[in-house]
Design an enzyme around this catalytic site. Structure first.
Site, mmCIF file in Angstrom:
data_model
loop_
_atom_site.group_PDB
_atom_site.id
_atom_site.type_symbol
_atom_site.label_atom_id
_atom_site.label_comp_id
_atom_site.label_asym_id
_atom_site.label_seq_id
_atom_site.Cartn_x
_atom_site.Cartn_y
_atom_site.Cartn_z
ATOM 1 N N GLU A 100 -3.247 8.986 7.847
ATOM 2 C CA GLU A 100 -1.784 8.798 7.936
ATOM 3 C C GLU A 100 -1.200 9.663 9.059
ATOM 4 O OE1 GLU A 100 0.689 6.956 5.893
ATOM 5 O OE2 GLU A 100 -1.079 5.795 5.364
ATOM 6 N N ASP A 123 0.862 -1.190 0.000
ATOM 7 C CA ASP A 123 0.000 0.000 0.000
ATOM 8 C C ASP A 123 0.892 1.231 0.000
ATOM 9 O OD1 ASP A 123 -2.399 1.551 0.075
ATOM 10 O OD2 ASP A 123 -2.161 1.821 2.222
ATOM 11 N N SER A 124 0.294 2.354 -0.364
ATOM 12 C CA SER A 124 1.023 3.619 -0.284
ATOM 13 C C SER A 124 1.394 3.921 1.175
ATOM 14 C CB SER A 124 0.149 4.752 -0.822
ATOM 15 O OG SER A 124 -1.042 4.821 -0.056
ATOM 16 N N CYS A 171 -11.108 2.397 -0.906
ATOM 17 C CA CYS A 171 -9.762 2.793 -0.498
ATOM 18 C C CYS A 171 -9.472 1.981 0.754
ATOM 19 C CB CYS A 171 -9.705 4.290 -0.195
ATOM 20 S SG CYS A 171 -8.164 4.798 0.614
ATOM 21 N N THR A 172 -8.310 1.356 0.798
ATOM 22 C CA THR A 172 -8.052 0.439 1.916
ATOM 23 C C THR A 172 -7.809 1.171 3.240
ATOM 24 O OG1 THR A 172 -5.740 0.294 1.207
ATOM 25 C CG2 THR A 172 -7.240 -1.457 0.483
ATOM 26 N N HIS A 173 -7.692 2.497 3.202
ATOM 27 C CA HIS A 173 -7.645 3.246 4.463
ATOM 28 C C HIS A 173 -9.042 3.359 5.098
ATOM 29 C CE1 HIS A 173 -3.674 4.547 3.060
ATOM 30 N NE2 HIS A 173 -3.467 5.155 4.212
ATOM 31 N N GLY A 202 -3.211 9.217 -3.736
ATOM 32 C CA GLY A 202 -4.506 9.587 -4.332
ATOM 33 C C GLY A 202 -4.568 10.968 -4.938
ATOM 34 N N CYS A 257 -4.161 -1.439 -2.406
ATOM 35 C CA CYS A 257 -4.319 -0.002 -2.599
ATOM 36 C C CYS A 257 -5.111 0.178 -3.883
ATOM 37 C CB CYS A 257 -2.934 0.640 -2.731
ATOM 38 S SG CYS A 257 -2.984 2.393 -3.126
#
Ligand code: DGL
Length: 269
Positions: free
Chosen positions: A162, A7-8, A194-196, A40, A70
């Site tokens: 983040e 992932d980012s 979005c995986t967040h 993104g 991601c």
């Protein structure tokens, strides 16, 4: 033996967590490009270059299979990497397809022609780059007909997560849900693309109301990965598992522990 999860930043940990629960005997190598998150707000070529370089690093660390956990990277880089040719024995998969297979009630890997499905009005919440790519709508069109998708680009949410600023993240989620509802007042299903966002799932569900079915990727990707590994038993790789970041390992470890509520030690990628 380790399967790679990329992932980012921290969002892919929601996929890793589900995959570890689903596949307790499999080792995983997690790689977060935290130094360059968020992806993104980057253009597609930039996301492609960053993703490609990280995936090559993961292959070099011994992974044979890398999951792009991601959506932004899956939208901008997956098809381009696959079409450009992969090194012998190496594979890369994304996170859109399992989600769409679940939404359209398909078996994992069912590539039969598109057909009418139960769900007709779908809200998609994703990063600006994922929304701009229209990759979700393209993959959906391969599998379903007659589904109306309204997409909401959720600027700022990944940065807030983040940074560990969950109060800001919640406020942003509520305002993005309001904006979506002005365009589509009664979605039947909502995709957290979005995986967040699974870290904010309760806030999404509360803002959307109890009648909206919220799809989030962790367990769907884990189930589809389990099925893939059964069909491709040689894809476990020969590298060791672990947690790698391009960011500051101690800061990223602290944040990760907050999210997953267990101790995680990142090392420099
Ligand atoms: N978790 C990534 C995704 O699923 C976040 C992208 C970003 O870094 O903006 O899209």
């Amino acid at each position: 033996m380790a399967v790679g999860i990329f992932d980012s930043g921290l969002g892919g940990l929601t996929v890793l967590d589900a995959a570890q629960r689903r596949l307790p005997d499999v080792d995983f190598l997690y790689y977060g490009d935290n130094a360059r998150a968020p992806y993104g707000v980057r253009d597609a070529d930039d996301v492609y270059q960053l993703t490609k370089s990280a995936v090559h690093d993961m292959w070099d660390k011994g992974c044979d299979l890398v999951i792009l956990a991601c959506n932004t990277a899956s939208a901008a880089a997956l098809r381009r990497m696959q079409e450009g040719g992969l090194p012998q024995g190496k594979r890369v998969l994304g996170v859109f397809v399992p989600l769409i297979e679940a939404l359209t009630e398909r078996q994992w890997g069912d590539n039969s022609p598109p057909r009418e499905v139960e769900v007709k009005h779908v809200a998609l919440f994703a990063t600006p780059a994922t929304v701009a790519s229209r990759a979700f709508q393209r993959e959906l069109a391969f599998r379903a007909i007659g589904v109306d998708v309204e997409a909401q680009a959720c600027g700022g949410v990944v940065d807030a997560i983040e940074d560990g600023d969950m109060i800001l993240a919640e406020a942003l989620v509520r305002s993005h849900v309001d904006a979506l509802k002005r365009k589509m007042p009664h979605p039947q299903a909502a995709i957290l693309g979005c995986t967040h966002y699974p870290l904010m799932e309760q806030t999404f569900q509360k803002a959307l109301g109890p009648d909206v079915q919220v799809f989030s990727q962790g367990s769907l990707v884990a189930d589809s990965l389990a099925d893939y590994l059964t069909r491709h038993p040689g894809m476990h790789g020969d590298g060791e598992g672990g947690f790698f970041t391009t960011g500051d390992p101690s800061r990223v470890s602290d944040r990760a522990a907050q999210f997953l509520r267990r101790e995680i030690t990142f090392q420099a990628a």
